[in-house]
Design a protein around this motif. Structure first.
Motif, short mmCIF file in Angstrom:
data_model
loop_
_atom_site.label_atom_id
_atom_site.label_comp_id
_atom_site.label_asym_id
_atom_site.label_seq_id
_atom_site.Cartn_x
_atom_site.Cartn_y
_atom_site.Cartn_z
N LYS A 77 15.70 36.13 121.96
CA LYS A 77 15.85 37.54 122.34
C LYS A 77 15.44 38.46 121.20
O LYS A 77 14.72 39.44 121.42
CB LYS A 77 17.31 37.82 122.74
N GLY A 78 15.87 38.14 119.97
CA GLY A 78 15.51 38.96 118.83
C GLY A 78 14.01 39.00 118.58
O GLY A 78 13.44 40.05 118.30
N GLU A 113 12.43 41.18 121.29
CA GLU A 113 12.63 42.61 121.00
C GLU A 113 11.70 43.05 119.86
O GLU A 113 11.13 44.13 119.91
CB GLU A 113 14.09 42.86 120.62
N ASN A 135 8.24 43.58 121.06
CA ASN A 135 8.13 44.78 121.89
C ASN A 135 8.34 46.06 121.09
O ASN A 135 8.42 47.14 121.67
CB ASN A 135 9.14 44.72 123.04
N GLN A 161 10.98 46.96 119.41
CA GLN A 161 12.37 47.40 119.41
C GLN A 161 13.06 46.86 118.14
O GLN A 161 13.90 45.98 118.20
CB GLN A 161 13.09 46.90 120.66
N ALA A 203 15.18 48.08 115.81
CA ALA A 203 16.63 48.25 115.58
C ALA A 203 17.42 47.28 116.45
O ALA A 203 18.38 46.66 115.97
CB ALA A 203 17.04 49.69 115.87
N GLU A 204 17.03 47.14 117.71
CA GLU A 204 17.71 46.20 118.60
C GLU A 204 17.52 44.77 118.12
O GLU A 204 18.45 43.96 118.13
CB GLU A 204 17.21 46.35 120.04
N ALA A 205 16.30 44.45 117.70
CA ALA A 205 16.01 43.11 117.22
C ALA A 205 16.83 42.79 115.97
O ALA A 205 17.35 41.68 115.83
CB ALA A 205 14.52 42.97 116.91
N GLN A 220 19.78 43.94 115.19
CA GLN A 220 21.17 43.67 115.60
C GLN A 220 21.30 42.27 116.20
O GLN A 220 22.24 41.54 115.91
CB GLN A 220 21.65 44.73 116.59
N THR A 221 20.37 41.91 117.05
CA THR A 221 20.40 40.59 117.68
C THR A 221 20.23 39.49 116.65
O THR A 221 20.95 38.48 116.68
CB THR A 221 19.29 40.49 118.74
N LYS A 254 23.33 38.79 114.61
CA LYS A 254 24.28 37.95 115.34
C LYS A 254 23.86 36.48 115.26
O LYS A 254 24.70 35.59 115.08
CB LYS A 254 24.36 38.38 116.80
N CYS A 314 11.93 43.04 110.55
CA CYS A 314 12.48 44.20 111.28
C CYS A 314 12.82 45.32 110.31
O CYS A 314 12.49 46.48 110.54
CB CYS A 314 13.74 43.82 112.05
#
Length: 86
Positions: A28-29, A32, A35, A37, A39-41, A43-44, A47, A65
């Motif tokens: 998922k990271g 993201e 694509n 993204q 900031a979202e990547a 965070q993922t 985790k 990132c």
């Protein structure tokens, strides 16, 4: 003996489930990231790294990132957080 076997398989299932969750977070990271993204990547990927701190691929993409988040323009320099700088 049956209790030991049951506990062994429960442990294996737990480890397998955590490995799958890590893999899902990493995929998922990376998606993201691809694509745009960032900031979202980040965070993922944080985790994912919390689950498996020795995975170099997750650290690589997290660092990438951070570099993309800081690359927009030079206005970020006075406000750069120490976490993002390192």
């Amino acid at each position: 003996m049956r209790l030991k076997t049951l506990l062994y398989f429960a442990l294996l299932w737990t480890i397998s489930a955590q490995a799958q969750k890590f893999d899902d977070l990493l995929i998922k990271g990376k998606s993201e990231f691809k694509n745009g993204q960032f900031a979202e990547a980040a965070q993922t990927l944080k985790k994912a790294i919390a689950m498996n701190p020795n995975n170099p691929e997750a650290h690589y993409f997290l660092g990438y990132c951070y570099s993309r988040l800081n690359a927009a323009d030079a206005n970020y320099i006075p406000n750069t957080s120490l976490e993002l700088a390192f």
